[in-house]
Design an enzyme around this catalytic site. Structure first.
Site, short mmCIF file in Angstrom:
data_model
loop_
_atom_site.label_atom_id
_atom_site.label_comp_id
_atom_site.label_asym_id
_atom_site.label_seq_id
_atom_site.Cartn_x
_atom_site.Cartn_y
_atom_site.Cartn_z
N HIS A 1 17.86 31.96 -32.31
CA HIS A 1 18.01 32.89 -33.43
C HIS A 1 17.82 34.34 -32.96
O HIS A 1 18.54 35.24 -33.38
CB HIS A 1 16.99 32.59 -34.53
N HIS B 1 14.56 26.95 -29.63
CA HIS B 1 15.32 27.03 -30.87
C HIS B 1 15.21 28.44 -31.47
O HIS B 1 16.21 29.09 -31.78
CB HIS B 1 14.78 25.98 -31.85
N GLU B 2 13.99 28.91 -31.59
CA GLU B 2 13.79 30.22 -32.23
C GLU B 2 14.40 31.34 -31.38
O GLU B 2 14.91 32.31 -31.92
CB GLU B 2 12.31 30.48 -32.50
ZN LIG Z 1 16.53 27.50 -36.96
#
Ligand SMILES: [Zn+2]
Ligand SMILES: *[C@@H]1O[C@H](CO)[C@@H](O)[C@H](O)[C@H]1NC(C)=O
Ligand SMILES: *[C@@H]1O[C@H](CO)[C@@H](O)[C@H](O)[C@H]1NC(C)=O
Ligand SMILES: *[C@@H]1O[C@H](CO)[C@@H](O)[C@H](O)[C@H]1NC(C)=O
Length: 707
Positions: A502, A498-499
């Site tokens: 980003h 997830h990170e």
């Molecule tokens: Zn997030």
């Protein structure tokens, strides 16, 4: 209440932090600096500097005194510049006046971040303190600047002339004006003062609401028999009351395991009830009042209600679109959710006889069935995810899929010797795309959650060269000790993907202006790339790529485990999602109508959305639902929103092309590259070849269900 709420509570905390960080981004934007003398900061290129990263203006490992000095200069310079802009006469304002604001903001942002990020990671307390103070001072300054009418008038005068050299620049001016106007600057003086007064009251009451929740230290006492089912380590961690009973605090770290594991229905009910009634007397009237203030504020600015105001700068655009979205999903999942609930009810009947199934039983029976069905031992699974292996797996995936190469840079300045710095380049052209700092291990004084902080935005400099983005990933894994390598829980693996979503989002951006760069995009859109990347962790071929038994990394996890993880992912997800929708609807309704009776509303919504399960009498999210108080007000739906459209992208484009670089590059160029100046619906439609839809998400849940 329940797991979702608890999980979201944790998430909120994280979000709030990120909001602060994102806000600093806005700070950098508005603290416009004409003729910002970058040379003024040359003194900060200290002699002790190790290796500079070419193209990065981020200052690393500043001392407390350096941070204070830098913050002073940022503020002084910014003030000077605001004064200069304000002094331009409105009939003479030129393109040059305005564009220079954007150009110089580019130089400002990494310096502001240099002052601020040490608060999260520095090893010394005085640096963290200086950093926090610098952040506060810069924020106050920026907040003042964002209310300056003299600057607004100049920008507005330019905007009214409507001469644009590019769509992105037009959007930039539009956003500048909108930001000012959302602060009430287009209103008459009396109304503006009213808006500012409301804003201050709202801020104060939101904080009070959160403070009340934090200060609530109620607990319940239970005997060992009443806590049957909870592991002995958990019991040992509890305080004892004078009568020898175990003290359960009404905090998620106690309530969450109890609702999942306690075999005694009566105990679960007692705890759920007390947890759902926290701060009832103080926070209920507080939120009622807060919502009224929000409506007033929105109406001053010309919106019908607060929910419309909140949606106006988001992908959803209007509150009615949000309702439609939530209702569509809720309806599509109702059959499956009913089947899921029937299974849970059956199991309760077998275990506990005829006592009726209540909302307090949800987490326990979900867990119970999952244990029977999936045979997943997450403790054992951890042995297969050494951090280094997972990390290199991620790099391999990003290289194959998105054409991004990560190379570790040695000798760069860092703030702690555990921090690694990577240069990231395009794997076919070799062009440098940016830098990523990874600060992965927990240590004393470090920020305790996982997050991604942009340190410098990618953008086009006035000379035509690109400034590269720089990004920092903070997490808190346990470091290897002796022969024991750092191992990740499966949830941490998912979180890392997830990170990294980003991280690559920030790095792949090709916006011209810093205002639209990296993570400064529509808040309904910003979680889509990161939610998208989570999907890779559930695919067998990927799981094999990133796993290996820690004593023999040539042994990845087995096929049957991969299959179990896939099935486990969607187990009871219709029901869990309906519960989340319940809270989102509550949030959306109270923020779109007047004089709502919170208690009655929840009593009505609960059985309607939760398939007949009644509300636990006396509980109400209004008093202990921090999302609706701060950070997520009228936008709780956004998490589901991004998950749904991430699923659309994954299912339509990637599920058969997990490492397909052709598709990956299309995604990189069409979705990640444009940045915040382009309407995200347009970017997504461009990539998908149609408008985004909820269908793929609904299908992925209903089709993968084995019911
Ligand atoms: Zn997030
Ligand atoms: C728990 O036990 C303590 C005595 O140690 C008592 O003071 C307290 O009131 C009890 N709490 C509840 C909720 O019964
Ligand atoms: C909801 O469903 C209707 C009918 O299928 C569809 O026309 C509409 O676009 C959907 N709206 C959203 C926001 O998904
Ligand atoms: C950070 O700077 C201090 C001096 O201010 C120095 O002692 C320390 O070694 C530096 N840290 C790292 C990891 O380079």
């Amino acid at each position: 209440m329940g797991g979702d709420e608890l999980a979201r509570e944790k998430m909120l905390k994280q979000k709030r932090e990120r909001k602060i960080i994102a806000f600093t981004g806005t700070a950098a934007l508005l603290a416009i600096v004409v003729n910002f003398a970058i040379s003024a900061f040359n003194s900060y290129k200290e002699k002790r500097r190790k290796k500079d990263l070419p193209g990065s203006c981020v200052r690393i490992n500043l001392s407390a005194a350096e941070i204070r000095k830098l913050a002073d200069r940022i503020i002084a310079k910014s003030k000077e510049v605001h004064d200069t802009v304000a002094s331009v006469s409105v009939d003479k304002v030129t393109y040059q006046d305005v564009i220079s604001l954007a150009e110089l903001e580019a130089k400002h942002f990494p310096l502001v971040q240099s002052c601020i990020f040490p608060r999260l990671v520095s090893t010394t307390e005085d640096v963290r303190k200086a950093s926090a103070e610098a952040e506060q001072r810069i924020d106050i300054h920026v907040s003042m600047c964002s209310k300056r009418e003299d600057v607004y008038r100049v920008v507005k005068a330019f905007a009214s002339r409507g001469k644009w050299i590019s769509a992105e620049f037009q959007c930039y001016i539009h956003c500048l004006v909108r930001d000012f106007e959302q602060n009430g600057l287009s209103l008459t003086l009396a109304k503006r003062e009213e808006a500012q007064r409301l804003r201050a009251q709202m801020d104060e009451q939101s904080l009070q609401y959160i403070r009340n929740l934090n200060d609530d230290c109620n607990s319940l006492n239970f005997s060992e028999a009443e806590l049957d089912g909870l592991p002995s380590e958990f019991l040992q961690s509890l305080d004892r009351a004078e009568n020898g009973k175990f003290k359960v605090h009404l905090r998620s770290n106690h309530v969450s395991p109890l609702l999942e594991l306690c075999k005694v229905g009566k105990t679960r009910k007692k705890v759920a009830l007390a947890y759902g009634q926290r701060c009832k007397e103080v926070n209920m009237p507080l939120l009622e009042n807060l919502v009224q203030l929000r409506h007033k504020y929105a109406r001053l600015l010309g919106y019908e209600n607060f929910a419309d105001y909140a949606a106006s700068s988001r992908m959803a655009k209007t509150s009615s679109k949000v309702f439609e979205f939530l209702e569509n999903i809720s309806t599509s999942l109702s059959d499956l959710a009913a089947k899921e609930l029937a299974i849970l009810k059956d199991q309760k009947k077998k275990d506990e006889g005829d006592s009726p199934f209540g909302i307090e039983d949800l987490l326990y029976y979900v867990k119970r069935i999952e244990e029977q069905k999936f045979n997943l031992d997450f403790g054992a699974l951890k042995q297969y995810f050494p951090l280094n292996l997972v990390l290199h797996g991620i790099f391999k995936i990003l290289q194959n899929l998105l054409g991004l190469r990560f190379d570790e840079t040695s000798g760069a300045e860092v703030w702690h010797h555990d921090v690694c710095v990577f240069s990231v380049s395009d794997s076919s052209s070799g062009e440098l795309l940016g830098y990523a700092y990874l600060d992965l291990y927990s240590r004393e004084g470090k920020y305790g959650l996982t997050c991604v902080v942009p340190l410098q935005n990618g953008l086009l400099l006035s000379g035509g060269a690109r400034q590269v983005p720089v990004v920092l990933l903070i997490s808190n894994f346990h470091k290897e000790v002796g022969d024991h390598p750092a191992l990740l829980r499966y949830s941490e693996v998912v979180n890392l993907f997830h990170e990294f979503g980003h991280v690559v989002h920030h790095l792949c951006n090709q916006a011209t202006l810093g205002r639209f760069s990296g993570l400064r995009v529509d808040p309904d859109f910003v979680e889509i790339p990161s939610q998208l990347f989570e999907n890779w962790c559930y695919e067998s071929s990927i799981l094999k790529l990133i796993s290996g038994f820690h004593q023999d990394i040539t042994r990845p996890i087995k096929d049957d485990i991969c299959m179990s993880l896939q099935r486990w992912r969607h187990s009871f997800s219709a029901l869990k999602l309906r519960q989340e929708i319940l809270y989102c609807l509550f949030d959306q309704i109270i923020h779109s109508a007047d004089n709502v009776d919170f208690l009655e509303l929840f009593k009505y919504l609960h059985p309607k959305i939760m398939l007949g399960l009644p509300v636990l009498e006396g509980t109400n999210p209004a008093s202990c639902f921090p999302h609706s108080a701060i950070g997520y007000e009228a936008s709780c739906y956004s998490r589901i929103w991004s998950k749904v459209f991430a699923a659309d992208i994954f299912v339509s484009k990637f599920s058969d092309a997990l490492l397909n670089q052709y598709v990956g590059l299309q995604f990189r160029n069409k979705v990640l590259a444009p940045g915040g100046a382009k309407d995200p619906v347009e970017s997504l439609s461009d990539f998908l070849g149609r408008e985004p839809s909820i269908q793929a998400f609904v299908d992925s849940i209903t089709l993968s269900s084995s019911l």
